[in-house]
Design a protein around this motif. Structure first.
Motif, PDB file in Angstrom:
ATOM      1  N   GLY A  59       0.781  -1.230   0.000  1.00 33.00           N
ATOM      2  CA  GLY A  59       0.000   0.000   0.000  1.00 33.00           C
ATOM      3  C   GLY A  59       0.813   1.280   0.000  1.00 33.00           C
ATOM      4  N   PHE A  60       2.131   1.170   0.054  1.00 27.44           N
ATOM      5  CA  PHE A  60       2.980   2.358   0.091  1.00 27.44           C
ATOM      6  C   PHE A  60       3.355   2.786  -1.326  1.00 27.44           C
ATOM      7  CE2 PHE A  60       3.689   0.099   4.051  1.00 27.44           C
ATOM      8  CZ  PHE A  60       3.511   1.101   4.984  1.00 27.44           C
ATOM      9  N   THR A  61       3.355   4.089  -1.556  1.00 29.47           N
ATOM     10  CA  THR A  61       3.835   4.599  -2.842  1.00 29.47           C
ATOM     11  C   THR A  61       5.264   5.088  -2.658  1.00 29.47           C
ATOM     12  OG1 THR A  61       2.929   6.789  -2.374  1.00 29.47           O
ATOM     13  CG2 THR A  61       1.523   5.272  -3.611  1.00 29.47           C
ATOM     14  N   ASP A  62       5.994   5.129  -3.759  1.00 29.69           N
ATOM     15  CA  ASP A  62       7.370   5.634  -3.767  1.00 29.69           C
ATOM     16  C   ASP A  62       8.241   4.939  -2.726  1.00 29.69           C
ATOM     17  OD1 ASP A  62       6.738   7.431  -5.809  1.00 29.69           O
ATOM     18  OD2 ASP A  62       6.026   8.900  -4.360  1.00 29.69           O
ATOM     19  N   ALA A  63       8.141   3.627  -2.657  1.00 28.11           N
ATOM     20  CA  ALA A  63       8.892   2.836  -1.685  1.00 28.11           C
ATOM     21  C   ALA A  63       9.732   1.788  -2.405  1.00 28.11           C
ATOM     22  CB  ALA A  63       7.940   2.148  -0.715  1.00 28.11           C
ATOM     23  N   ASP A  79      10.579  -1.153  -7.045  1.00 23.53           N
ATOM     24  CA  ASP A  79      10.048   0.150  -6.658  1.00 23.53           C
ATOM     25  C   ASP A  79       8.530   0.018  -6.683  1.00 23.53           C
ATOM     26  OD1 ASP A  79       9.176   2.838  -6.640  1.00 23.53           O
ATOM     27  OD2 ASP A  79      10.875   3.504  -7.826  1.00 23.53           O
ATOM     28  N   SER A  80       7.845   0.466  -5.642  1.00 26.13           N
ATOM     29  CA  SER A  80       6.381   0.367  -5.632  1.00 26.13           C
ATOM     30  C   SER A  80       5.751   1.320  -6.638  1.00 26.13           C
ATOM     31  CB  SER A  80       5.828   0.640  -4.237  1.00 26.13           C
ATOM     32  OG  SER A  80       6.015   1.996  -3.892  1.00 26.13           O
ATOM     33  N   GLY A  81       6.487   2.345  -7.025  1.00 22.37           N
ATOM     34  CA  GLY A  81       5.979   3.314  -7.991  1.00 22.37           C
ATOM     35  C   GLY A  81       5.201   4.433  -7.317  1.00 22.37           C
ATOM     36  N   PRO A  82       4.947   5.503  -8.057  1.00 20.61           N
ATOM     37  CA  PRO A  82       4.266   6.659  -7.479  1.00 20.61           C
ATOM     38  C   PRO A  82       2.769   6.439  -7.280  1.00 20.61           C
ATOM     39  CG  PRO A  82       4.741   7.056  -9.782  1.00 20.61           C
ATOM     40  CD  PRO A  82       5.379   5.743  -9.425  1.00 20.61           C
ATOM     41  N   PHE A  83       2.195   5.429  -7.939  1.00 20.95           N
ATOM     42  CA  PHE A  83       0.753   5.227  -7.861  1.00 20.95           C
ATOM     43  C   PHE A  83       0.373   3.931  -7.175  1.00 20.95           C
ATOM     44  CE2 PHE A  83       1.731   7.494 -11.839  1.00 20.95           C
ATOM     45  CZ  PHE A  83       1.277   8.741 -11.453  1.00 20.95           C
ATOM     46  N   GLY A  84       1.357   3.077  -6.855  1.00 17.14           N
ATOM     47  CA  GLY A  84       1.056   1.800  -6.210  1.00 17.14           C
ATOM     48  C   GLY A  84       0.085   0.964  -7.021  1.00 17.14           C
TER      49      GLY A  84
END
Length: 131
Positions: A59-63, A79-84
């Motif tokens: 559930g985390f973005t930018d992780a 990378d989880s990405g900016p939008f998850g």
């Protein structure tokens, strides 16, 4: 007089693998919620610890997400990405579970895409170079 032997690193030596360095301050807690990893560069990355099946880890973005085996090795990273993007992260979660991951470690302190990419390159397992 005995000669001293020094090992000079060869240009083709494998870089050291990333290794877990648990936080001493969290060692007294009954539940392991945080840990740290030392990358091949020597840099330290603090991460939150989740069971591999825990969807909160996705559930985390930018992780930076690390799939960790029961033997305490990183078996995959992303990378989880900016939008998850849930569908892509769900596929990744199922794939790392099938590969034997026991936990997902989430590093949230990388400030931007460049620092997340640098962390991934520092922590990702090296591909086997057999061939």
């Amino acid at each position: 007089m005995a000669a001293l032997a020094y090992r000079i690193p060869d240009l083709f030596d494998e870089p050291p693998a990333a290794r877990e360095m648990p936080l001493r301050s969290a060692a007294s807690l009954g539940e392991r919620r945080f840990t740290a990893w030392r990358g091949r560069s020597g840099r330290r990355y603090v991460a939150s610890v989740f069971a591999v099946e825990d969807s909160h880890a996705l559930g985390f973005t930018d992780a930076v997400l690390l799939a960790v085996s029961p033997e305490r090795r990183i078996i995959a990273a992303r990378d989880s990405g900016p939008f998850g993007v849930e569908a892509a992260l769900g596929r990744w979660q199922r794939a790392v579970m099938a590969a034997g991951a026991a936990e997902i470690h989430v590093h949230l302190l990388a400030e931007d895409g460049l620092t997340r990419r640098a962390a991934l390159l520092d922590l990702m397992p090296q591909a086997d170079s057999e061939g």
